[in-house]
Write an enzyme that holds these catalytic residues in place. Sequence first.
Site, PDB file in Angstrom:
ATOM      1  N   LYS A   1     -10.185  -0.724  -1.977  1.00 53.68           N
ATOM      2  CA  LYS A   1     -11.081  -1.811  -1.565  1.00 53.68           C
ATOM      3  C   LYS A   1     -12.250  -1.944  -2.542  1.00 53.68           C
ATOM      4  O   LYS A   1     -12.585  -3.023  -2.997  1.00 53.68           O
ATOM      5  CB  LYS A   1     -11.582  -1.505  -0.151  1.00 53.68           C
TER       6      LYS A   1
ATOM      7  N   GLU B   1     -10.862   9.321  -7.219  1.00 53.23           N
ATOM      8  CA  GLU B   1      -9.484   9.827  -7.214  1.00 53.23           C
ATOM      9  C   GLU B   1      -8.509   8.726  -7.634  1.00 53.23           C
ATOM     10  O   GLU B   1      -7.616   8.928  -8.459  1.00 53.23           O
ATOM     11  CB  GLU B   1      -9.082  10.310  -5.798  1.00 53.23           C
TER      12      GLU B   1
ATOM     13  N   GLY C   1     -11.309   0.392   5.752  1.00 55.10           N
ATOM     14  CA  GLY C   1     -10.207   1.085   5.074  1.00 55.10           C
ATOM     15  C   GLY C   1      -9.172   1.629   6.043  1.00 55.10           C
ATOM     16  O   GLY C   1      -7.971   1.401   5.890  1.00 55.10           O
ATOM     17  N   ARG C   2      -9.629   2.343   7.075  1.00 58.85           N
ATOM     18  CA  ARG C   2      -8.674   2.999   7.982  1.00 58.85           C
ATOM     19  C   ARG C   2      -8.017   2.036   8.960  1.00 58.85           C
ATOM     20  O   ARG C   2      -7.204   2.456   9.779  1.00 58.85           O
ATOM     21  CB  ARG C   2      -9.352   4.150   8.714  1.00 58.85           C
TER      22      ARG C   2
ATOM     23  N   GLU D   1     -12.774   9.781  11.541  1.00 59.67           N
ATOM     24  CA  GLU D   1     -13.727   9.091  10.668  1.00 59.67           C
ATOM     25  C   GLU D   1     -14.496   8.040  11.470  1.00 59.67           C
ATOM     26  O   GLU D   1     -15.645   7.740  11.179  1.00 59.67           O
ATOM     27  CB  GLU D   1     -12.994   8.454   9.484  1.00 59.67           C
TER      28      GLU D   1
ATOM     29  N   HIS E   1       7.677  25.998  17.690  1.00 59.68           N
ATOM     30  CA  HIS E   1       7.962  27.301  17.086  1.00 59.68           C
ATOM     31  C   HIS E   1       6.779  27.778  16.256  1.00 59.68           C
ATOM     32  O   HIS E   1       6.917  28.665  15.415  1.00 59.68           O
ATOM     33  CB  HIS E   1       9.231  27.199  16.228  1.00 59.68           C
TER      34      HIS E   1
ATOM     35  N   LYS F   1     -19.148  13.285  -1.888  1.00 63.14           N
ATOM     36  CA  LYS F   1     -18.724  12.493  -3.060  1.00 63.14           C
ATOM     37  C   LYS F   1     -19.833  12.458  -4.098  1.00 63.14           C
ATOM     38  O   LYS F   1     -19.600  12.610  -5.298  1.00 63.14           O
ATOM     39  CB  LYS F   1     -18.473  11.038  -2.621  1.00 63.14           C
TER      40      LYS F   1
HETATM   41  C1  G6Q Z   1     -11.631   4.400   5.558  1.00 56.99           C
HETATM   42  C2  G6Q Z   1     -12.539   4.897   4.569  1.00 56.99           C
HETATM   43  C3  G6Q Z   1     -11.913   5.615   3.412  1.00 56.99           C
HETATM   44  C4  G6Q Z   1     -11.444   4.690   2.292  1.00 56.99           C
HETATM   45  C5  G6Q Z   1     -11.163   5.529   1.060  1.00 56.99           C
HETATM   46  C6  G6Q Z   1     -10.652   4.705  -0.086  1.00 56.99           C
HETATM   47  O1  G6Q Z   1     -11.980   3.756   6.502  1.00 56.99           O
HETATM   48  O2  G6Q Z   1     -13.391   3.911   4.190  1.00 56.99           O
HETATM   49  O3  G6Q Z   1     -10.852   6.449   3.790  1.00 56.99           O
HETATM   50  O4  G6Q Z   1     -10.326   3.967   2.694  1.00 56.99           O
HETATM   51  O5  G6Q Z   1     -12.328   6.211   0.690  1.00 56.99           O
HETATM   52  O6  G6Q Z   1     -11.579   3.731  -0.443  1.00 56.99           O
HETATM   53  P1  G6Q Z   1     -11.190   2.586  -1.413  1.00 56.99           P
HETATM   54  O7  G6Q Z   1     -10.138   1.752  -0.767  1.00 56.99           O
HETATM   55  O8  G6Q Z   1     -12.451   1.805  -1.650  1.00 56.99           O
HETATM   56  O9  G6Q Z   1     -10.675   3.235  -2.663  1.00 56.99           O
END
Ligand code: G6Q
Length: 552
Positions: A205, A211, A266-267, A352, A383, A511
């Site tokens: 986003k 990463e 994001g989530r 989160e 198990h 971060k």
């Molecule tokens: C989800 C968070 C988080 C996000 C990641 C990736 O709700 O905001 O998990 O999706 O940090 O972020 P980007 O999509 O900006 O790379």
Amino acid sequence: MSAVTDLPVWQSLQQRIEPALQTPIKSLFSDSQRFSKYSLKVQNIMLDISKQPIDDETCALLLQLARDIGLEERREAMFNGERINITENRAVLHTALRNRGGAPVYVNGADVMPVVQNELKRMRTFVKAVRSGMWRGHSGKRITDVVNIGIGGSDLGPRMVTQALKPYADDKINVHFVSNVDGVEIANVLKGLNPERVLFVVASKTFTTSETMTNAHTARNWLMASSFDSRAVAKHFVAVSSNVDAVKAFGIKAENTFQMWDWVGGRFSLWSAIGLPIALYLGFKQFEELLQGAHDMDLHFRNEPLERNAPMWLALTTLWNSTFLGRQSQAILPYDWPLQKFSAYLQQAEMESNGKSVDKDGQPVPYTTGSIIWGQLGIDGQHAFYQYLHQGNTIVPADFIGSIESSTPVEGHHEKLMSNFFAQTEALMCGIDADHIRADLTAKGMSSEAIERLIPHKVHEGNRPTNSIILDRLNPRTLGALIAMYEHKIFILGSIWDICSFDQWGVELGKTLAKGILPELQEGVIKDGHDDSTANLMRYFVEKRKALLDND
Ligand code: G6Q
């Protein structure tokens, strides 16, 4: 609004804690109607909460609490695009992404549905082109493998869904996922791939996530190393992002960039173009089925009275167990192999969202909020950690998820699988007492001395709460509804706890520190300002690493 703990209904619920702790759940079944009262069917999902320590009075109070905090109004505010993500001043509109009826949804006076539909149209065209072989790699070969590069919300959803719906995939496209900055992951994924046939989807986003950007650059270098020039990027990279400028700077053209918007968290984003790998893997029709299932659940959540509302039921079981009875952890236990990543997905979605400790006014909340969500496939768990669920001295409420029909039937397997589902939920609630154990061991001829020694170890107290979720069959539509049911549960809980479920400031500090630490590790100079433990660990790492690398 007054604090939720000041509401009379909150006090009434507190009065119900002791009775709930003293009453065996199984005794609640003296009400012969209990199962029908506490189970419901929504689309192809049956939800049973009858094995919870909730009697009619407590249930009525929990529903009352939801009404008293204005849940129904808050629900409308979310669906109507109000800025309920107050710390980021954003609307929360994952529901608009799957608003199949297309009715207008306004943010700042502008209907977002035309842009949502336009992006879906662009996705459909692109998916068709790739899957049909019209879209080809730089050297003219068909794309056979899609690699999604993203992390967190830009990874977990597509990763979980493509795994869950594998039985519905044809053999046109394989999907792979790279999220970790540990180079082992991308090295493993790239090892088996032919650069001429790979399409990378860089999903971010913000398009700044360290990463993801590191992996995207590594992927681009890998592509270039196979004698391609930079023009190949146009045929082997697409992006999903709301940061168009950063995407352009990376070298991906606007026509190969799919949009997302600041009102998509994001989530909660798998319904947007973040779901592109799902559509590429399964075909666009199946992706639309997933959206439809979620939309159907949205309608149920929005329109059904709270008394027969599946997300509401899920939320009230967690609220009761966690905030009132002090059970802070919750297990998600699928008895459906394709759902093996479902608990990891829900772990992010819930933790989160609701792992917060101040209310919307920034005041510390005096009650337990989000649960610790964990779990894995139930059968494998049996198990491994079920011993703890049955006899540990911490009670862990659990959601069991299974299906009537397997999505990949294999003769003789499914009843065996589901016999375990029912046995475990029964055992967790009913347990087994000393008398039964004594009778059993006596019948087996054991001496009474040995029996009495063994009894305390074999007693299962039971009274451990579970929800049972039984799908007709795991398919795209049912999965969409299942995910949406949990999303709305998260929203309800956040509303009752009066926390902001849609930000994630708690992931920022680490971060930021990592950004400062990186050059120290690269240059081998540990600066002042770290606590002594961290400084010494970093020094150990730098010195040891140098010695090891010098020896290689
Ligand atoms: C989800 C968070 C988080 C996000 C990641 C990736 O709700 O905001 O998990 O999706 O940090 O972020 P980007 O999509 O900006 O790379």
